[in-house]
Design a protein around this motif. Structure first.
Motif, mmCIF file in Angstrom:
data_model
loop_
_atom_site.group_PDB
_atom_site.id
_atom_site.type_symbol
_atom_site.label_atom_id
_atom_site.label_comp_id
_atom_site.label_asym_id
_atom_site.label_seq_id
_atom_site.Cartn_x
_atom_site.Cartn_y
_atom_site.Cartn_z
ATOM 1 N N ALA A 208 94.818 63.639 85.136
ATOM 2 C CA ALA A 208 96.252 63.338 85.138
ATOM 3 C C ALA A 208 96.826 63.360 83.723
ATOM 4 O O ALA A 208 97.926 63.891 83.493
ATOM 5 C CB ALA A 208 96.511 61.987 85.789
ATOM 6 N N GLU A 209 96.091 62.811 82.761
ATOM 7 C CA GLU A 209 96.548 62.844 81.367
ATOM 8 C C GLU A 209 96.650 64.278 80.870
ATOM 9 O O GLU A 209 97.614 64.656 80.182
ATOM 10 C CB GLU A 209 95.586 62.063 80.472
ATOM 11 N N SER B 199 102.004 69.879 80.710
ATOM 12 C CA SER B 199 103.402 69.927 81.126
ATOM 13 C C SER B 199 104.324 69.757 79.916
ATOM 14 O O SER B 199 105.321 70.473 79.773
ATOM 15 C CB SER B 199 103.679 68.842 82.168
ATOM 16 N N GLY B 200 103.984 68.825 79.043
ATOM 17 C CA GLY B 200 104.762 68.617 77.819
ATOM 18 C C GLY B 200 104.734 69.824 76.900
ATOM 19 O O GLY B 200 105.751 70.202 76.310
ATOM 20 N N LEU C 139 84.714 69.299 84.471
ATOM 21 C CA LEU C 139 84.127 67.970 84.645
ATOM 22 C C LEU C 139 84.842 67.246 85.784
ATOM 23 O O LEU C 139 86.059 67.377 85.919
ATOM 24 C CB LEU C 139 84.281 67.162 83.353
ATOM 25 N N PRO C 140 84.144 66.498 86.591
ATOM 26 C CA PRO C 140 84.796 65.802 87.704
ATOM 27 C C PRO C 140 85.804 64.762 87.207
ATOM 28 O O PRO C 140 85.431 63.782 86.576
ATOM 29 C CB PRO C 140 83.653 65.129 88.456
ATOM 30 N N GLY C 141 87.088 65.016 87.442
ATOM 31 C CA GLY C 141 88.138 64.064 87.097
ATOM 32 C C GLY C 141 88.453 63.938 85.629
ATOM 33 O O GLY C 141 89.153 63.014 85.231
ATOM 34 N N ALA C 142 87.934 64.845 84.793
ATOM 35 C CA ALA C 142 88.144 64.722 83.348
ATOM 36 C C ALA C 142 88.260 66.098 82.694
ATOM 37 O O ALA C 142 87.832 67.106 83.252
ATOM 38 C CB ALA C 142 87.002 63.948 82.710
ATOM 39 N N ALA D 260 84.300 65.013 70.769
ATOM 40 C CA ALA D 260 85.236 65.635 71.707
ATOM 41 C C ALA D 260 86.173 64.556 72.218
ATOM 42 O O ALA D 260 85.792 63.386 72.328
ATOM 43 C CB ALA D 260 84.486 66.281 72.870
ATOM 44 N N LEU D 261 87.397 64.946 72.503
ATOM 45 C CA LEU D 261 88.354 64.039 73.129
ATOM 46 C C LEU D 261 88.210 64.177 74.631
ATOM 47 O O LEU D 261 88.069 65.283 75.144
ATOM 48 C CB LEU D 261 89.777 64.397 72.711
ATOM 49 N N LEU D 262 88.271 63.074 75.341
ATOM 50 C CA LEU D 262 88.123 63.096 76.787
ATOM 51 C C LEU D 262 89.393 62.531 77.422
ATOM 52 O O LEU D 262 89.865 61.455 77.047
ATOM 53 C CB LEU D 262 86.915 62.259 77.208
#
Length: 62
Positions: free
Chosen positions: A44-45, A51-52, A22-25, A38-40
């Motif tokens: 960056a998130e 990473s975590g 998805l664009p940016g998501a 669904a969670l969106l």
């Protein structure tokens, strides 16, 4: 397009699917309930979350 996590078991339990095209998501859902919510996340998130995970930030202490 949804894809199942490589960490999901083959027995059908505790499966997570991710749509990262998805664009940016990034969307995340329970594969046992494909018509459910669904969670969106922003890209960056999602990168921060991954990473975590990789660094062990969410590992349980024994």
């Amino acid at each position: 397009m949804w894809r199942k996590s490589s960490r999901s078991g083959s027995n059908g339990g505790q499966c997570v699917e991710v749509a990262d095209n998805l664009p940016g998501a990034v969307a995340v859902r329970d594969s046992k309930d494909p018509d459910g919510p669904a969670l969106l996340f922003t890209s960056a998130e999602w990168r921060s979350f991954i990473s975590g995970v990789k660094s062990g930030a969410f590992d349980r202490l024994a």
